[in-house]
Scaffold this motif. Structure first.
Motif, short mmCIF file in Angstrom:
data_model
loop_
_atom_site.label_atom_id
_atom_site.label_comp_id
_atom_site.label_asym_id
_atom_site.label_seq_id
_atom_site.Cartn_x
_atom_site.Cartn_y
_atom_site.Cartn_z
N PHE A 25 19.97 -16.95 -22.95
CA PHE A 25 20.97 -18.02 -22.92
C PHE A 25 20.71 -19.04 -24.02
N VAL A 26 19.46 -19.44 -24.18
CA VAL A 26 19.10 -20.41 -25.21
C VAL A 26 19.37 -19.85 -26.61
N ARG A 27 18.96 -18.60 -26.82
CA ARG A 27 19.14 -17.98 -28.13
C ARG A 27 20.62 -17.91 -28.50
N GLU A 28 21.42 -17.42 -27.57
CA GLU A 28 22.86 -17.27 -27.85
C GLU A 28 23.53 -18.63 -27.95
N GLY A 29 23.11 -19.57 -27.11
CA GLY A 29 23.68 -20.91 -27.16
C GLY A 29 23.37 -21.61 -28.47
N ASN A 30 22.14 -21.43 -28.96
CA ASN A 30 21.77 -22.00 -30.26
C ASN A 30 22.62 -21.38 -31.37
N THR A 31 22.77 -20.06 -31.32
CA THR A 31 23.51 -19.34 -32.36
C THR A 31 24.96 -19.79 -32.42
N ARG A 32 25.56 -19.98 -31.25
CA ARG A 32 26.99 -20.31 -31.18
C ARG A 32 27.26 -21.81 -31.13
N GLY A 33 26.20 -22.62 -31.18
CA GLY A 33 26.40 -24.07 -31.20
C GLY A 33 26.82 -24.66 -29.87
N LEU A 34 26.54 -23.97 -28.77
CA LEU A 34 26.98 -24.45 -27.45
C LEU A 34 26.37 -25.80 -27.10
N PHE A 35 25.15 -26.04 -27.54
CA PHE A 35 24.44 -27.24 -27.11
C PHE A 35 24.64 -28.43 -28.04
N GLN A 36 25.30 -28.20 -29.16
CA GLN A 36 25.51 -29.29 -30.12
C GLN A 36 26.47 -30.33 -29.55
N GLY A 37 25.98 -31.58 -29.47
CA GLY A 37 26.83 -32.64 -28.96
C GLY A 37 27.03 -32.59 -27.45
N ARG A 38 26.28 -31.75 -26.78
CA ARG A 38 26.41 -31.65 -25.32
C ARG A 38 25.06 -31.92 -24.66
N GLU A 39 25.09 -32.64 -23.57
CA GLU A 39 23.89 -32.87 -22.78
C GLU A 39 23.66 -31.65 -21.89
N VAL A 40 22.39 -31.33 -21.67
CA VAL A 40 22.04 -30.21 -20.79
C VAL A 40 20.99 -30.69 -19.79
N VAL A 41 21.27 -30.41 -18.52
CA VAL A 41 20.31 -30.64 -17.44
C VAL A 41 19.90 -29.25 -16.96
N SER A 42 18.59 -29.03 -16.77
CA SER A 42 18.13 -27.66 -16.56
C SER A 42 16.98 -27.61 -15.56
N MET A 43 17.17 -26.91 -14.47
CA MET A 43 16.14 -26.78 -13.45
C MET A 43 15.11 -25.74 -13.87
N LEU A 44 13.83 -26.08 -13.73
CA LEU A 44 12.68 -25.19 -13.97
C LEU A 44 12.32 -24.99 -15.44
N THR A 45 13.18 -25.37 -16.37
CA THR A 45 12.97 -25.01 -17.78
C THR A 45 11.70 -25.61 -18.36
N GLY A 46 11.22 -26.73 -17.82
CA GLY A 46 9.99 -27.33 -18.34
C GLY A 46 8.72 -26.67 -17.84
N GLU A 47 8.84 -25.64 -17.00
CA GLU A 47 7.66 -24.91 -16.55
C GLU A 47 7.14 -24.05 -17.70
N PRO A 48 5.84 -24.06 -17.97
CA PRO A 48 5.30 -23.33 -19.13
C PRO A 48 5.67 -21.84 -19.12
N GLU A 49 5.82 -21.27 -17.92
CA GLU A 49 6.20 -19.86 -17.82
C GLU A 49 7.48 -19.55 -18.59
N TYR A 50 8.39 -20.53 -18.60
CA TYR A 50 9.72 -20.32 -19.21
C TYR A 50 9.89 -21.09 -20.51
#
Length: 401
Positions: free
Chosen positions: A237-262
């Protein structure tokens, strides 16, 4: 048989019975554990190490009730049916004293039901769905990790501060994802009544078609995104979102993403500024965490992941409960766990008598791409006791016992 032979035989029998009794008295306390080791190795390999460290520490200190502790694990192949069969084998054949484990929420629910049917004590260490302690809760099941409700309640105040009206949400389509999405929507709507959810994507767990999901979210033109994906799905999701600019100018709230495993595997693809729950092991300076970190690093020559903390704390919880109960008897353990307090690497946790949920909390902060390495910054530890519904609400949600 003459008197001499009779006395000799009696002495042998008596010695044998005494030996058997001593073995029964001094035999190990067996902890049976069921988990998806092959399916979710990123979390569960460190988790198993955390359990092993806890068992080693307990045994080095003399064990429990004067007996050594033995950990017996089984792999459930990510399948609820296999999990129940493994639990049955642990209880009936291995004669374990207690059960713990489960990563996936649907498997946690299956083991919760098993515990109820068999009247056997079960500590759900990792599964996050609220149903484990509420709708499907029972007196035999306790849960360690902060639930989807608790983690959503920690993230929603930060989401509401963004003052974004149009939200999209993406989550894995199974119990954990459904529970997290429903709770986040409910709590954000309560905090910000004018919010709209303009898109929802719920791909099957482990089968994300990243291109179509990212495109569908982009087409909805949201102001902000709530993400509940983890593991390989998150990376795609992150790779494709970065490629397509999904996250540019958008806030993202994300559960569990700060866990080192991910977070660690994202490396130089790590997005900046996502609001996340996680585990910044490199920056926690409390005495209890320092002690845990040093012991873990000394044993494994590695840094802990969140799974390490969960596995360690699950075994320590069982040890605290058995010590308080002075027994492994199920009814005595149930009573001992009501209001049980223990110290974890995150500080004190209490098992709430209202719903058998631990108050272990979580860290909330932001992601930062630090020279190609994913880190958490601006983080704070939030005590799980402060992110619970009222006792009256819990009473309505939880079946009468």
């Amino acid at each position: 048989m003459n008197r001499k032979h009779f006395l000799a035989a009696l002495a042998t029998l008596t010695a044998g019975l005494a030996s058997t009794g001593a073995q029964a008295q001094g035999g190990p306390i067996k902890i049976g554990e069921v988990n998806s080791y092959k399916v979710q190795p990123a979390f569960l390999e460190p988790y198993k190490k955390g359990m092993e460290l806890a068992v080693e520490e307990i045994n080095a200190a003399g064990g429990l009730l004067g007996r050594k502790v033995e950990l017996i694990t089984r792999d459930d192949n990510g399948n609820p049916g296999d999990a129940v069969r493994a639990a049955e084998e642990l209880v009936s054949r291995e004669k374990v004293d207690v059960l713990t484990g489960a990563f996936l929420s649907n498997i946690g629910l299956a083991l919760t039901d098993f515990a109820k049917q068999k009247k056997f004590f079960y500590l759900a260490s990792e599964p996050l769905t609220d149903k484990i302690v509420w709708q499907n809760g029972n007196r035999y099941t306790y849960r360690l990790r902060p639930s989807t409700y608790m983690q959503s309640a920690m993230l929603v105040p930060e989401a509401a501060k963004l003052k974004k009206k149009r939200w999209a949400i993406v989550y894995p389509n199974y119990e954990y994802g459904q529970s997290a999405a429903a709770t986040f929507k409910q709590l954000l709507k309560a905090a910000q009544p004018d919010v709209e959810f303009v898109a929802e994507q719920a791909p099957p767990l482990g089968k994300l078609d990243a291109g179509s999901v990212v495109q569908a979210l982009a087409d909805a033109k949201p102001d902000a995104i709530m993400n509940v994906l983890f593991g390989a799905d998150l990376a795609k999701f992150v790779r494709e979102g970065n490629t397509r600019g999904l996250f540019q100018g958008r806030e993202v709230v994300s559960m569990l993403t700060g866990e080192p495993e991910y977070l660690d595997p994202l490396k130089d693809e790590t997005p900046n500024g996502w609001i996340v729950t996680g585990y910044p092991w490199y920056g926690i300076q409390t005495p209890e965490h320092k002690a845990f970190y040093l012991a873990y690093h000394r044993k494994f020559n590695d840094y802990p992941r969140l799974g390490s903390v969960v596995g360690y704390s699950a075994i320590k919880s069982l040890a605290a409960g058995i010590t308080k109960a002075k027994s492994t008897d199920t009814e005595k353990l149930i009573a001992a766990f009501k209001g049980l307090e223990l110290m974890t690497p995150f500080g004190k946790a209490v098992y709430r008598p209202q719903d058998n949920q631990s108050t272990m909390g979580a860290f909330v902060g932001k992601t930062k791409n630090d020279k190609g390495r994913g880190t958490m910054v601006d983080y704070v530890y939030l005590d799980g006791a402060k992110f619970q519904p009222t006792d009256a609400e819990v009473k309505k949600l939880r079946p009468a016992e």
